[in-house]
Motif scaffolding. Structure first.
Motif, PDB file in Angstrom:
ATOM      1  N   TYR A 279      20.516  17.467  26.677  1.00 42.88           N
ATOM      2  CA  TYR A 279      21.647  18.366  26.844  1.00 42.88           C
ATOM      3  C   TYR A 279      21.731  18.790  28.318  1.00 42.88           C
ATOM      4  O   TYR A 279      20.743  18.747  29.047  1.00 42.88           O
ATOM      5  N   VAL A 280      22.919  19.201  28.733  1.00 42.17           N
ATOM      6  CA  VAL A 280      23.125  19.694  30.095  1.00 42.17           C
ATOM      7  C   VAL A 280      23.718  21.097  29.998  1.00 42.17           C
ATOM      8  O   VAL A 280      24.793  21.287  29.422  1.00 42.17           O
ATOM      9  N   GLU A 281      23.021  22.072  30.569  1.00 44.43           N
ATOM     10  CA  GLU A 281      23.470  23.456  30.510  1.00 44.43           C
ATOM     11  C   GLU A 281      24.517  23.733  31.573  1.00 44.43           C
ATOM     12  O   GLU A 281      24.344  23.380  32.747  1.00 44.43           O
ATOM     13  N   ARG A 282      25.624  24.379  31.167  1.00 46.59           N
ATOM     14  CA  ARG A 282      26.702  24.679  32.096  1.00 46.59           C
ATOM     15  C   ARG A 282      27.232  26.097  31.838  1.00 46.59           C
ATOM     16  O   ARG A 282      28.246  26.279  31.146  1.00 46.59           O
ATOM     17  N   PRO A 283      26.556  27.117  32.369  1.00 49.27           N
ATOM     18  CA  PRO A 283      27.063  28.486  32.201  1.00 49.27           C
ATOM     19  C   PRO A 283      28.412  28.649  32.891  1.00 49.27           C
ATOM     20  O   PRO A 283      28.661  28.069  33.955  1.00 49.27           O
ATOM     21  N   ILE A 284      29.295  29.428  32.290  1.00 50.55           N
ATOM     22  CA  ILE A 284      30.638  29.623  32.833  1.00 50.55           C
ATOM     23  C   ILE A 284      30.625  30.808  33.800  1.00 50.55           C
ATOM     24  O   ILE A 284      30.250  31.924  33.431  1.00 50.55           O
ATOM     25  N   LEU A 285      31.031  30.542  35.024  1.00 48.85           N
ATOM     26  CA  LEU A 285      31.026  31.531  36.103  1.00 48.85           C
ATOM     27  C   LEU A 285      32.451  31.830  36.539  1.00 48.85           C
ATOM     28  O   LEU A 285      33.365  31.034  36.328  1.00 48.85           O
ATOM     29  N   ALA A 286      32.632  32.972  37.169  1.00 49.23           N
ATOM     30  CA  ALA A 286      33.937  33.315  37.726  1.00 49.23           C
ATOM     31  C   ALA A 286      33.737  34.246  38.912  1.00 49.23           C
ATOM     32  O   ALA A 286      32.781  35.029  38.959  1.00 49.23           O
ATOM     33  N   LEU A 287      34.650  34.179  39.867  1.00 48.92           N
ATOM     34  CA  LEU A 287      34.658  35.114  40.987  1.00 48.92           C
ATOM     35  C   LEU A 287      35.364  36.399  40.580  1.00 48.92           C
ATOM     36  O   LEU A 287      36.185  36.405  39.650  1.00 48.92           O
ATOM     37  N   PRO A 288      35.036  37.510  41.252  1.00 50.43           N
ATOM     38  CA  PRO A 288      35.733  38.775  40.947  1.00 50.43           C
ATOM     39  C   PRO A 288      37.242  38.617  41.127  1.00 50.43           C
ATOM     40  O   PRO A 288      37.718  37.808  41.921  1.00 50.43           O
ATOM     41  N   VAL A 289      37.987  39.422  40.366  1.00 47.61           N
ATOM     42  CA  VAL A 289      39.454  39.402  40.440  1.00 47.61           C
ATOM     43  C   VAL A 289      39.936  40.786  40.875  1.00 47.61           C
ATOM     44  O   VAL A 289      39.547  41.797  40.282  1.00 47.61           O
ATOM     45  N   PRO A 290      40.775  40.872  41.911  1.00 47.33           N
ATOM     46  CA  PRO A 290      41.219  39.764  42.753  1.00 47.33           C
ATOM     47  C   PRO A 290      40.157  39.381  43.784  1.00 47.33           C
ATOM     48  O   PRO A 290      39.304  40.196  44.136  1.00 47.33           O
ATOM     49  N   HIS A 291      40.246  38.140  44.248  1.00 44.98           N
ATOM     50  CA  HIS A 291      39.371  37.713  45.333  1.00 44.98           C
ATOM     51  C   HIS A 291      40.236  37.318  46.524  1.00 44.98           C
ATOM     52  O   HIS A 291      41.024  36.376  46.455  1.00 44.98           O
ATOM     53  N   ALA A 292      40.122  38.087  47.591  1.00 47.63           N
ATOM     54  CA  ALA A 292      40.859  37.811  48.827  1.00 47.63           C
ATOM     55  C   ALA A 292      39.951  38.172  49.986  1.00 47.63           C
ATOM     56  O   ALA A 292      38.865  38.723  49.801  1.00 47.63           O
ATOM     57  N   TRP A 293      40.387  37.876  51.191  1.00 45.59           N
ATOM     58  CA  TRP A 293      39.567  38.146  52.369  1.00 45.59           C
ATOM     59  C   TRP A 293      40.470  38.366  53.574  1.00 45.59           C
ATOM     60  O   TRP A 293      41.644  37.967  53.583  1.00 45.59           O
ATOM     61  N   ALA A 294      39.930  39.028  54.565  1.00 44.59           N
ATOM     62  CA  ALA A 294      40.664  39.224  55.817  1.00 44.59           C
ATOM     63  C   ALA A 294      40.866  37.875  56.488  1.00 44.59           C
ATOM     64  O   ALA A 294      39.965  37.022  56.505  1.00 44.59           O
ATOM     65  N   HIS A 295      42.030  37.684  57.039  1.00 40.99           N
ATOM     66  CA  HIS A 295      42.362  36.410  57.687  1.00 40.99           C
ATOM     67  C   HIS A 295      41.361  36.059  58.777  1.00 40.99           C
ATOM     68  O   HIS A 295      41.000  36.895  59.614  1.00 40.99           O
ATOM     69  N   GLU A 344      47.419  30.680  53.344  1.00 41.51           N
ATOM     70  CA  GLU A 344      46.854  31.793  52.593  1.00 41.51           C
ATOM     71  C   GLU A 344      47.934  32.744  52.074  1.00 41.51           C
ATOM     72  O   GLU A 344      47.758  33.390  51.035  1.00 41.51           O
ATOM     73  N   LYS A 345      49.063  32.810  52.763  1.00 39.15           N
ATOM     74  CA  LYS A 345      50.156  33.665  52.309  1.00 39.15           C
ATOM     75  C   LYS A 345      50.673  33.214  50.949  1.00 39.15           C
ATOM     76  O   LYS A 345      51.115  34.034  50.132  1.00 39.15           O
ATOM     77  N   ALA A 346      50.620  31.928  50.688  1.00 40.46           N
ATOM     78  CA  ALA A 346      51.056  31.395  49.392  1.00 40.46           C
ATOM     79  C   ALA A 346      49.903  31.307  48.401  1.00 40.46           C
ATOM     80  O   ALA A 346      50.039  31.644  47.226  1.00 40.46           O
ATOM     81  N   MET A 347      48.735  30.836  48.870  1.00 39.56           N
ATOM     82  CA  MET A 347      47.616  30.574  47.964  1.00 39.56           C
ATOM     83  C   MET A 347      47.018  31.837  47.374  1.00 39.56           C
ATOM     84  O   MET A 347      46.744  31.902  46.159  1.00 39.56           O
ATOM     85  N   LEU A 348      46.770  32.862  48.182  1.00 39.46           N
ATOM     86  CA  LEU A 348      46.073  34.045  47.690  1.00 39.46           C
ATOM     87  C   LEU A 348      46.855  34.777  46.594  1.00 39.46           C
ATOM     88  O   LEU A 348      46.278  35.116  45.551  1.00 39.46           O
ATOM     89  N   PRO A 349      48.154  35.041  46.751  1.00 40.36           N
ATOM     90  CA  PRO A 349      48.883  35.680  45.644  1.00 40.36           C
ATOM     91  C   PRO A 349      48.929  34.805  44.390  1.00 40.36           C
ATOM     92  O   PRO A 349      48.821  35.317  43.268  1.00 40.36           O
ATOM     93  N   ARG A 350      49.081  33.493  44.579  1.00 35.69           N
ATOM     94  CA  ARG A 350      49.128  32.602  43.417  1.00 35.69           C
ATOM     95  C   ARG A 350      47.813  32.617  42.651  1.00 35.69           C
ATOM     96  O   ARG A 350      47.788  32.732  41.418  1.00 35.69           O
ATOM     97  N   SER A 351      46.709  32.516  43.381  1.00 35.09           N
ATOM     98  CA  SER A 351      45.415  32.483  42.716  1.00 35.09           C
ATOM     99  C   SER A 351      45.081  33.827  42.082  1.00 35.09           C
ATOM    100  O   SER A 351      44.484  33.888  40.996  1.00 35.09           O
ATOM    101  N   THR A 352      45.482  34.920  42.731  1.00 34.31           N
ATOM    102  CA  THR A 352      45.244  36.239  42.156  1.00 34.31           C
ATOM    103  C   THR A 352      46.018  36.414  40.858  1.00 34.31           C
ATOM    104  O   THR A 352      45.484  36.928  39.859  1.00 34.31           O
ATOM    105  N   GLU A 353      47.254  35.979  40.847  1.00 36.74           N
ATOM    106  CA  GLU A 353      48.063  36.081  39.627  1.00 36.74           C
ATOM    107  C   GLU A 353      47.432  35.274  38.485  1.00 36.74           C
ATOM    108  O   GLU A 353      47.297  35.768  37.355  1.00 36.74           O
ATOM    109  N   THR A 354      47.022  34.048  38.783  1.00 36.69           N
ATOM    110  CA  THR A 354      46.433  33.199  37.746  1.00 36.69           C
ATOM    111  C   THR A 354      45.091  33.750  37.288  1.00 36.69           C
ATOM    112  O   THR A 354      44.801  33.795  36.085  1.00 36.69           O
ATOM    113  N   ALA A 355      44.259  34.175  38.237  1.00 38.68           N
ATOM    114  CA  ALA A 355      42.942  34.702  37.884  1.00 38.68           C
ATOM    115  C   ALA A 355      43.059  35.977  37.053  1.00 38.68           C
ATOM    116  O   ALA A 355      42.247  36.220  36.152  1.00 38.68           O
ATOM    117  N   THR A 356      44.066  36.808  37.327  1.00 39.40           N
ATOM    118  CA  THR A 356      44.274  38.018  36.546  1.00 39.40           C
ATOM    119  C   THR A 356      44.616  37.678  35.101  1.00 39.40           C
ATOM    120  O   THR A 356      44.114  38.295  34.160  1.00 39.40           O
TER     121      THR A 356
END
Length: 381
Positions: A279-295, A344-356
């Protein structure tokens, strides 16, 4: 220091997964030089994981921009879009069969997709056996990439496409992946039509999912007559050692699982007990929501390095869309700094919306009416 033009920039992508390779391919098609660094010793150093579906509204958009969409369709399995829902007895409770010409999200093995992208790159683009240790340098660059083999290179833009445990992420964010409380245990089956015909019949040509509210099972057909089954449980991250077992104790883990799935039918339990190999163990991980950073004008992230989420239909597709948009921004911007800002102007809001939307979604994998899985949980390990 003034930001350099992308055409003159030294661009370094960390990670030769689908996101990193897609970005490199599109950059090269636009005449921009790029180097990819990957920790693996070579393209065949490890198994690339199971199958995944590429969606028409994101992953396929990236492949079209990469000039590889038709080649993708030649490799893809449209029949893999079949989806069965089973109950713990093995009875089909719902069944989605794709139309003959349905191409919205055909399946392809991760290894096949990676080879398609690798073969499209200029020779020498990928530098194998280079595991990133750290990044140093002023925010406005240039950056120094320090590899574990002792080598150091200077670069004008670092693109972190290195997944859940990204070594690039600390340069822009302190966030680290957190365990969701849900874990996959992968079981593999080979030569299924001959050696495991009952399992092949249960799964069909695509995927099959069953759950009882506390545990679940997700099986997916791969190419070359393979099936992978993911046994899904709500368990502590160290559940194997807590049970007095080790990861290589296949017999002990099998006995434990058979006990936990004891009320499932004997037919369904074959997907636990008849696996070929460990068997291969694969725990499910996630980053905090929202995840963004200073440019940061010289460092950015894409895919799981930027927005690791539960495997609910988005992983590789979003990574490839990120890669496409970043590469196009670099091709169309006067400076690297401007390109990163545009991306990042497009990616960060999109990923935050999906991750939420997907936050806490790993729990849905245990529900009998759970959403489709991403087929990309293997990428998180």
């Amino acid at each position: 220091m003034n930001s350099v033009a992308p055409a003159q920039a030294r661009i370094s992508i960390i990670g030769a997964g689908p996101g990193g390779l897609t970005c490199a391919r599109i950059l090269q098609r636009r005449g921009i030089a790029v180097t990819v660094h990957d920790r693996d010793r070579g393209p065949d150093a490890r198994n690339q994981g199971g199958t995944l579906d590429l969606h028409a509204d994101n992953g396929q958009i990236a492949l079209r921009e990469a000039g590889l969409l038709e080649e993708f369709f030649e490799l893809a399995r449209p029949e893999g879009q079949e989806m069965r829902r089973l109950d713990p007895t093995g009875t089909i409770t719902s069944h989605q069969v794709p139309e003959a010409d349905e191409l919205f999200k055909p399946e392809i093995d991760r290894g096949q997709l990676r080879d398609l992208l690798l073969d499209s790159l200029q020779p020498g683009t990928v530098h194998w056996g280079q595991a990133l240790d750290a990044i140093s340098g002023p925010v406005d660059g240039p950056q120094q990439l320090h590899f574990t083999d002792g080598t150091t290179i200077e670069t004008d833009l670092v693109i972190g496409a290195d997944g859940a445990y990204s070594r690039v992420r600390p340069a822009v964010s302190p966030a680290v992946p957190q365990y969701t409380g849900v874990s996959f245990l992968e079981a593999r089956f080979s030569d299924v039509e001959r050696r495991h015909p009952d399992i092949a019949d249960l799964v069909g040509q695509g995927s099959a999912h069953a759950a009882d509210g506390d545990r679940a099972m997700f099986a997916q057909r791969n190419s070359a007559d393979h099936i992978r089954v993911y046994l899904i449980q709500r368990v502590p991250v160290d559940w194997i050692s807590r049970s007095g077992l080790t990861a290589d104790d296949t017999g002990g883990i099998r006995a434990l699982l058979l006990d936990r799935y004891a009320h499932w039918s004997p037919r369904m339990r074959r997907m636990i007990a008849d696996n070929d190999g460990p068997y291969v163990e694969r725990p499910i991980l996630a980053l905090p929501v929202p995840h963004a950073w200073a440019h940061n004008p010289t460092v950015t992230l894409l895919g799981d390095a930027a927005h690791l989420m539960p495997p609910l239909g988005v992983g590789v597709n979003l990574a490839m869309l990120d890669a496409c948009e970043l590469a196009l921004a670099l091709a169309d911007s006067a400076t690297v700094d401007a390109a990163v800002r545009t991306y990042e102007k497009a990616m960060l809001p999109r990923s935050t919306e999906t991750a939420t939307i997907l936050e806490g979604g790993a729990e849905h994998l245990l529900s009998a009416d759970s959403p489709d899985l991403d087929h990309d949980a293997a990428a998180q390990s």
